[in-house]
Write a protein that holds these residues in place. Sequence first.
Motif, PDB file in Angstrom:
ATOM      1  N   ILE A 109       0.867  -1.176   0.000  1.00  0.00           N
ATOM      2  CA  ILE A 109       0.000   0.000   0.000  1.00  0.00           C
ATOM      3  C   ILE A 109       0.907   1.231   0.000  1.00  0.00           C
ATOM      4  N   LEU A 110       0.756   2.071  -1.018  1.00  0.00           N
ATOM      5  CA  LEU A 110       1.599   3.273  -1.092  1.00  0.00           C
ATOM      6  C   LEU A 110       1.034   4.389  -0.234  1.00  0.00           C
ATOM      7  N   SER A 111      -0.267   4.604  -0.359  1.00  0.00           N
ATOM      8  CA  SER A 111      -0.850   5.646   0.481  1.00  0.00           C
ATOM      9  C   SER A 111      -2.309   5.338   0.723  1.00  0.00           C
ATOM     10  N   GLN A 112      -2.770   5.676   1.915  1.00  0.00           N
ATOM     11  CA  GLN A 112      -4.183   5.542   2.254  1.00  0.00           C
ATOM     12  C   GLN A 112      -4.423   6.439   3.445  1.00  0.00           C
ATOM     13  N   ASN A 113      -5.685   6.823   3.602  1.00  0.00           N
ATOM     14  CA  ASN A 113      -6.029   7.639   4.763  1.00  0.00           C
ATOM     15  C   ASN A 113      -7.316   7.101   5.360  1.00  0.00           C
ATOM     16  N   GLU A 114      -7.356   5.779   5.509  1.00  0.00           N
ATOM     17  CA  GLU A 114      -8.538   5.150   6.075  1.00  0.00           C
ATOM     18  C   GLU A 114      -8.550   5.365   7.594  1.00  0.00           C
ATOM     19  N   THR A 115      -9.658   4.985   8.221  1.00  0.00           N
ATOM     20  CA  THR A 115      -9.783   5.175   9.660  1.00  0.00           C
ATOM     21  C   THR A 115      -8.592   4.557  10.406  1.00  0.00           C
ATOM     22  N   PRO A 116      -7.845   5.351  11.166  1.00  0.00           N
ATOM     23  CA  PRO A 116      -6.702   4.784  11.877  1.00  0.00           C
ATOM     24  C   PRO A 116      -7.161   3.660  12.808  1.00  0.00           C
ATOM     25  N   GLY A 117      -6.416   2.577  12.825  1.00  0.00           N
ATOM     26  CA  GLY A 117      -6.730   1.477  13.729  1.00  0.00           C
ATOM     27  C   GLY A 117      -7.737   0.490  13.178  1.00  0.00           C
ATOM     28  N   LEU A 118      -8.510   0.904  12.148  1.00  0.00           N
ATOM     29  CA  LEU A 118      -9.446  -0.039  11.538  1.00  0.00           C
ATOM     30  C   LEU A 118      -9.059  -0.242  10.070  1.00  0.00           C
ATOM     31  N   GLY A 119      -9.556   0.655   9.206  1.00  0.00           N
ATOM     32  CA  GLY A 119      -9.273   0.523   7.778  1.00  0.00           C
ATOM     33  C   GLY A 119      -7.786   0.615   7.474  1.00  0.00           C
ATOM     34  N   SER A 120      -7.073   1.363   8.310  1.00  0.00           N
ATOM     35  CA  SER A 120      -5.649   1.551   8.031  1.00  0.00           C
ATOM     36  C   SER A 120      -4.882   0.236   8.148  1.00  0.00           C
ATOM     37  N   LYS A 121      -5.495  -0.777   8.771  1.00  0.00           N
ATOM     38  CA  LYS A 121      -4.802  -2.057   8.927  1.00  0.00           C
ATOM     39  C   LYS A 121      -4.627  -2.813   7.617  1.00  0.00           C
ATOM     40  N   ILE A 122      -5.279  -2.325   6.541  1.00  0.00           N
ATOM     41  CA  ILE A 122      -5.064  -2.985   5.251  1.00  0.00           C
ATOM     42  C   ILE A 122      -3.613  -2.857   4.813  1.00  0.00           C
ATOM     43  N   SER A 123      -2.857  -1.914   5.379  1.00  0.00           N
ATOM     44  CA  SER A 123      -1.462  -1.816   4.954  1.00  0.00           C
ATOM     45  C   SER A 123      -0.551  -2.672   5.825  1.00  0.00           C
ATOM     46  N   GLU A 124      -1.138  -3.453   6.753  1.00  0.00           N
ATOM     47  CA  GLU A 124      -0.296  -4.303   7.589  1.00  0.00           C
ATOM     48  C   GLU A 124       0.008  -5.632   6.914  1.00  0.00           C
ATOM     49  N   LYS A 125       1.111  -6.236   7.346  1.00  0.00           N
ATOM     50  CA  LYS A 125       1.619  -7.445   6.685  1.00  0.00           C
ATOM     51  C   LYS A 125       0.626  -8.591   6.681  1.00  0.00           C
ATOM     52  N   HIS A 126       0.008  -8.881   7.845  1.00  0.00           N
ATOM     53  CA  HIS A 126      -0.796 -10.107   7.904  1.00  0.00           C
ATOM     54  C   HIS A 126      -1.983 -10.073   6.956  1.00  0.00           C
ATOM     55  N   PHE A 127      -2.392  -8.879   6.560  1.00  0.00           N
ATOM     56  CA  PHE A 127      -3.440  -8.798   5.543  1.00  0.00           C
ATOM     57  C   PHE A 127      -2.833  -8.957   4.144  1.00  0.00           C
ATOM     58  N   LEU A 128      -1.749  -8.253   3.896  1.00  0.00           N
ATOM     59  CA  LEU A 128      -1.192  -8.226   2.538  1.00  0.00           C
ATOM     60  C   LEU A 128      -0.500  -9.531   2.152  1.00  0.00           C
ATOM     61  N   LEU A 129       0.067 -10.240   3.161  1.00  0.00           N
ATOM     62  CA  LEU A 129       0.768 -11.496   2.844  1.00  0.00           C
ATOM     63  C   LEU A 129      -0.179 -12.535   2.244  1.00  0.00           C
ATOM     64  N   GLN A 130      -1.489 -12.419   2.558  1.00  0.00           N
ATOM     65  CA  GLN A 130      -2.468 -13.377   2.033  1.00  0.00           C
ATOM     66  C   GLN A 130      -2.502 -13.405   0.516  1.00  0.00           C
ATOM     67  N   PHE A 131      -2.149 -12.268  -0.108  1.00  0.00           N
ATOM     68  CA  PHE A 131      -2.275 -12.178  -1.564  1.00  0.00           C
ATOM     69  C   PHE A 131      -1.172 -12.955  -2.292  1.00  0.00           C
ATOM     70  N   ILE A 132      -0.032 -13.089  -1.625  1.00  0.00           N
ATOM     71  CA  ILE A 132       1.135 -13.640  -2.309  1.00  0.00           C
ATOM     72  C   ILE A 132       0.897 -15.088  -2.740  1.00  0.00           C
ATOM     73  N   GLY A 133       1.272 -15.388  -3.981  1.00  0.00           N
ATOM     74  CA  GLY A 133       1.168 -16.745  -4.494  1.00  0.00           C
ATOM     75  C   GLY A 133      -0.203 -17.102  -5.023  1.00  0.00           C
ATOM     76  N   LYS A 134      -1.114 -16.131  -5.046  1.00  0.00           N
ATOM     77  CA  LYS A 134      -2.472 -16.455  -5.499  1.00  0.00           C
ATOM     78  C   LYS A 134      -2.728 -15.892  -6.896  1.00  0.00           C
ATOM     79  N   PHE A 135      -3.647 -16.558  -7.607  1.00  0.00           N
ATOM     80  CA  PHE A 135      -4.090 -16.050  -8.907  1.00  0.00           C
ATOM     81  C   PHE A 135      -5.331 -15.208  -8.703  1.00  0.00           C
TER      82      PHE A 135
END
Lengths: 191, 212, 175
Positions: C105-131
């Motif tokens: 995630i390059l930039s976002q201004n979602e709700t801190p502590g909620l939506g902003s968690k989309i830039s955290e690893k445990h969410f983003l790592l899920q995408f790796i290796g998937k089609f």
Amino acid sequence: MKELILLLLSTIFVNNFVFARFLGTCPYMGVSRKIADSIGMGLAVIFVLLMAAVSSWFIQYFILNPLHIEYLQTIVFILVIAALVQFVEMVIMKTSPALYKALGIYLPLISTNCIILAVAILNIRENYNLIKTVVFTVGAGLGFTLALILMSSIRERLEIADIPKPLEGEPIAFIIAGLIAIAFFGFSGMM
Amino acid sequence: MSSKKLLSEFTPLEMASRKAGFLTGFTKGIIKENPVLGLMLGLCSVLAVSTEVKNAIGMGCAMTFVLLGSNILVSLLRKTIPQKVRIPVFLIVIGSFTTIVDLVMNAYAPAIHKNLGIFIPLIVVNCIIIARAEAFAAKKQILESVIDALGMGFGYTLVLFVIATIREISGNGTFSGVKLFAEFNPVLVMMLPPGAFITIGLLMAVLRAIKK
Amino acid sequence: MKETIKLGKYLFIICAVAGVTLAVTNYFTTKKIVSQKLKDENAALKEVLPVAFCFEVKNTFPKNGYDEKNNMVGYVLKVIVTGYSSEISALVGIDRDFKITGVKILSQNETPGLGSKISEKHFLLQFIGKFSEKILLKKDAQTGEIDGVTSATISSRAITDAIRKNIDEFKKTVK
């Protein structure tokens, strides 16, 4: 058109300049004691904002960018704003004494209000064209005025309320601002 | 005029009182005339950048630098500035220092520069500087201006630091990015704009209660 | 009149000194700022497409990534989408089979502590290796394999759907 209306509404409510961006908090706390004063101040701010934003837009795209001196932005904008406020004050004083009486006392306060410079710079940073600049600027001014009116109407009642001594005056005003900000936060998903 | 004397000409007593004068000049910016909590100046940036301790310190340093630089320069120029163009000269001096901070931070601390965003150029309007430059540096000696600027800058940074600490720990469970608790349910509202307003309001009330 | 000229002269000198000082500062910092920006950009590209050694030099996306032998090994797409309260922009790396190699995630201004968690690893790592077929929220589709961030469904869905759509669009242009 839809985009412009969205921009206007989101600037007034979702990203309210006082409650979400914290811009213009200083005069906000100083002036917001009487509703009448708030309206006067709000109108003066919208007026100066619009002139400052449009002229700084032209300066950026027709002087600073062609000459590649973008780094002088801050200094040029602040000088333009200061000069503009002086100029507006002089013109209003000469042409319309009634308007001067209504807005005049707020003008000196405005030149040190960060909302003016902030809007001028944000217009450039967000790459707004001239129309969007005008819409964004009006939205910013209206949002600021709304915040002032809300606050002053509450503070008028607070004058007679029984508040713990240390909280009297500014501290309670800040806490109220915080509560209004929570209410405004409800707008945040409406984009 | 005692200030015209060389340092070696002072009696020990005079030296002591001068030192005490400087000390109160410094401390008054921190407590009695704190720019944020006492004089209600520079609120915008305090509220906005106090979500993280790192940002708070960055902002405090930037502000102190501009205060110091412009106070020194205005104090140096104070005899030559014609009264009529005083304000534009102040604006140019302060604007230049702000731009220098902006450029240098962008080059050497890009992450903090990005977080502080528009509040760096806004230092220029920051009421503190204009008010201080006008009220103080234009009349006083260099040394006094320097001490005043340092006191004000430190007072500003301290408030920013305290508010940021409260907000970051309670709202995110971290201090300057370091996680403090293993299991912690943060009070989200503290990180949001409302948290900023409420924290500063309560802090002001506490300070007033202590003063009395 | 004389006074006006004197004041003008004074202001002119001040402006000139300020202008020169700033021009000098700008001269010395620009290089650093530009190189820092390039470095950051490259680091971000490398983060989402780690197999690549260097990237196509241009200002638009998608960018091709190349390995040491100058073989094309994948692409980096830029995804921009409106989330809950802000615009989210992200980089997505995919290999030549269109399998995801990384999301940032390059930039976002979602709700801190909620939506902003989309830039955290445990969410983003899920995408790796998937089609792209699997890039759906679990609660939206049975084939979906992405867990949304708790109490931030709108932000999670926005970015997840945008990534899938962007990859699908991109596939069409390549094939």
